[in-house]
Design an enzyme around this catalytic site. Structure first.
Site, PDB file in Angstrom:
ATOM      1  N   THR A  32     -75.910  85.793 -46.714  1.00 28.95           N
ATOM      2  CA  THR A  32     -76.588  86.804 -45.913  1.00 28.95           C
ATOM      3  C   THR A  32     -77.409  86.201 -44.779  1.00 28.95           C
ATOM      4  O   THR A  32     -78.088  85.190 -44.966  1.00 28.95           O
ATOM      5  CB  THR A  32     -77.484  87.689 -46.825  1.00 28.95           C
ATOM      6  OG1 THR A  32     -78.181  88.656 -46.038  1.00 28.95           O
ATOM      7  CG2 THR A  32     -78.488  86.879 -47.624  1.00 28.95           C
ATOM      8  N   GLN A  86     -80.625  86.348 -42.688  1.00 31.68           N
ATOM      9  CA  GLN A  86     -81.973  86.877 -42.897  1.00 31.68           C
ATOM     10  C   GLN A  86     -82.908  86.397 -41.781  1.00 31.68           C
ATOM     11  O   GLN A  86     -83.848  85.628 -42.021  1.00 31.68           O
ATOM     12  CB  GLN A  86     -82.504  86.473 -44.275  1.00 31.68           C
ATOM     13  CG  GLN A  86     -81.779  87.121 -45.432  1.00 31.68           C
ATOM     14  CD  GLN A  86     -81.920  88.631 -45.421  1.00 31.68           C
ATOM     15  OE1 GLN A  86     -83.009  89.162 -45.218  1.00 31.68           O
ATOM     16  NE2 GLN A  86     -80.818  89.343 -45.630  1.00 31.68           N
ATOM     17  N   ASP A 100     -76.792  93.206 -47.221  1.00 36.67           N
ATOM     18  CA  ASP A 100     -77.255  94.487 -46.682  1.00 36.67           C
ATOM     19  C   ASP A 100     -76.081  95.327 -46.182  1.00 36.67           C
ATOM     20  O   ASP A 100     -75.249  94.865 -45.414  1.00 36.67           O
ATOM     21  CB  ASP A 100     -78.250  94.254 -45.545  1.00 36.67           C
ATOM     22  CG  ASP A 100     -79.483  93.487 -46.006  1.00 36.67           C
ATOM     23  OD1 ASP A 100     -79.811  93.546 -47.198  1.00 36.67           O
ATOM     24  OD2 ASP A 100     -80.111  92.815 -45.169  1.00 36.67           O
ATOM     25  N   ASP A 146     -71.367  89.913 -48.665  1.00 44.67           N
ATOM     26  CA  ASP A 146     -72.518  90.143 -47.807  1.00 44.67           C
ATOM     27  C   ASP A 146     -73.556  90.881 -48.652  1.00 44.67           C
ATOM     28  O   ASP A 146     -73.265  91.280 -49.790  1.00 44.67           O
ATOM     29  CB  ASP A 146     -72.071  90.989 -46.607  1.00 44.67           C
ATOM     30  CG  ASP A 146     -73.059  90.965 -45.458  1.00 44.67           C
ATOM     31  OD1 ASP A 146     -74.058  90.229 -45.542  1.00 44.67           O
ATOM     32  OD2 ASP A 146     -72.833  91.686 -44.482  1.00 44.67           O
ATOM     33  N   CYS A 151     -75.187  78.067 -39.568  1.00 44.97           N
ATOM     34  CA  CYS A 151     -75.154  78.887 -40.778  1.00 44.97           C
ATOM     35  C   CYS A 151     -75.207  80.390 -40.513  1.00 44.97           C
ATOM     36  O   CYS A 151     -74.851  81.177 -41.384  1.00 44.97           O
ATOM     37  CB  CYS A 151     -76.273  78.484 -41.743  1.00 44.97           C
ATOM     38  SG  CYS A 151     -77.937  78.506 -41.069  1.00 44.97           S
ATOM     39  N   ARG A 152     -75.623  80.807 -39.321  1.00 45.71           N
ATOM     40  CA  ARG A 152     -75.706  82.249 -39.048  1.00 45.71           C
ATOM     41  C   ARG A 152     -74.309  82.814 -38.827  1.00 45.71           C
ATOM     42  O   ARG A 152     -73.574  82.390 -37.957  1.00 45.71           O
ATOM     43  CB  ARG A 152     -76.585  82.525 -37.828  1.00 45.71           C
ATOM     44  CG  ARG A 152     -76.738  84.011 -37.546  1.00 45.71           C
ATOM     45  CD  ARG A 152     -77.638  84.255 -36.334  1.00 45.71           C
ATOM     46  NE  ARG A 152     -77.580  85.638 -35.926  1.00 45.71           N
ATOM     47  CZ  ARG A 152     -78.278  86.628 -36.484  1.00 45.71           C
ATOM     48  NH1 ARG A 152     -79.105  86.359 -37.470  1.00 45.71           N
ATOM     49  NH2 ARG A 152     -78.153  87.866 -36.066  1.00 45.71           N
TER      50      ARG A 152
END
Length: 195
Positions: A51, A53, A9, A7, A100-101
């Site tokens: 990630t 975004q 953040d 990951d 994809c999330r």
């Protein structure tokens, strides 16, 4: 190929004051995180970032800014002798119904396909539940939680609650997780030498 899917953040960098990074100046690495990636690379590991975004799709920053943020990540990592092979990102907001999330496994599937790695052989490392849930949905057999970012309040030595995927191994830092993986790599070699 040894592939670690990380990951971003809260694992590699501070999550930002608003919970996201909107400019290269906002991107600040967590202590020891980049060194951990460099150690993995030196041990023969390929490292890829997956990630979410949603700020991109939501207009909080544009694609050029995201590229500049990742360019800073790559530069700082290269200065330590490390590299991230690629950054895969989902620009969609929660509720858009994409595959994809995270916690959906779509990004991680794309990474495995691109690198020719069976899903079960990927190692998934993250500091948030959604990243590890995506790893579990992918079928990865190794899931590693780092107690930083969204999980900073967790104790790496304490049992995880039932909301975490079964078999998740907790570490105090990304550096601890990297050292654990490298020690596992060394065990078969040590056994072969002693035989």
């Amino acid at each position: 190929m040894k592939l670690a899917i990380l990951d971003r953040d809260g694992l590699l960098n501070e999550p930002g004051s608003e919970g996201y990074i909107a400019s290269p100046a906002d991107w600040q690495p967590l202590p020891g995180a980049l060194e951990a990636v460099a150690l993995l690379n030196q041990g023969g590991w390929h490292v890829v970032v997956a990630t979410n975004q949603p700020g991109l799709g939501g207009g909080l920053f544009d694609g050029r800014t995201l590229v500049a943020i990742h360019a800073r990540l790559h530069r700082e990592l290269a200065a330590l002798g490390g590299r991230i092979d690629a950054v895969f990102y989902c620009p969609h907001a929660e509720g858009e119904g994409c595959a994809c999330r995270k916690p959906a496994p779509g990004l991680l599937q794309q990474i495995c396909e691109r690198h020719g790695v069976e899903a079960g052989n990927a190692v998934v490392i993250g500091s948030c539940r959604a990243h590890l849930q995506a790893g579990a949905a992918l079928g990865a057999r190794q899931l590693h939680l780092v107690c930083s970012g969204a999980s900073a309040a967790l104790d790496a030595g304490a049992p995880l609650d039932a909301g975490w995927p079964a078999g998740t191994r907790a570490h105090a830092s990304l550096l601890d997780a990297a050292l654990w993986l490298l020690a596992q790599d060394a065990e078969p070699q040590a056994a072969a030498v002693s035989a």
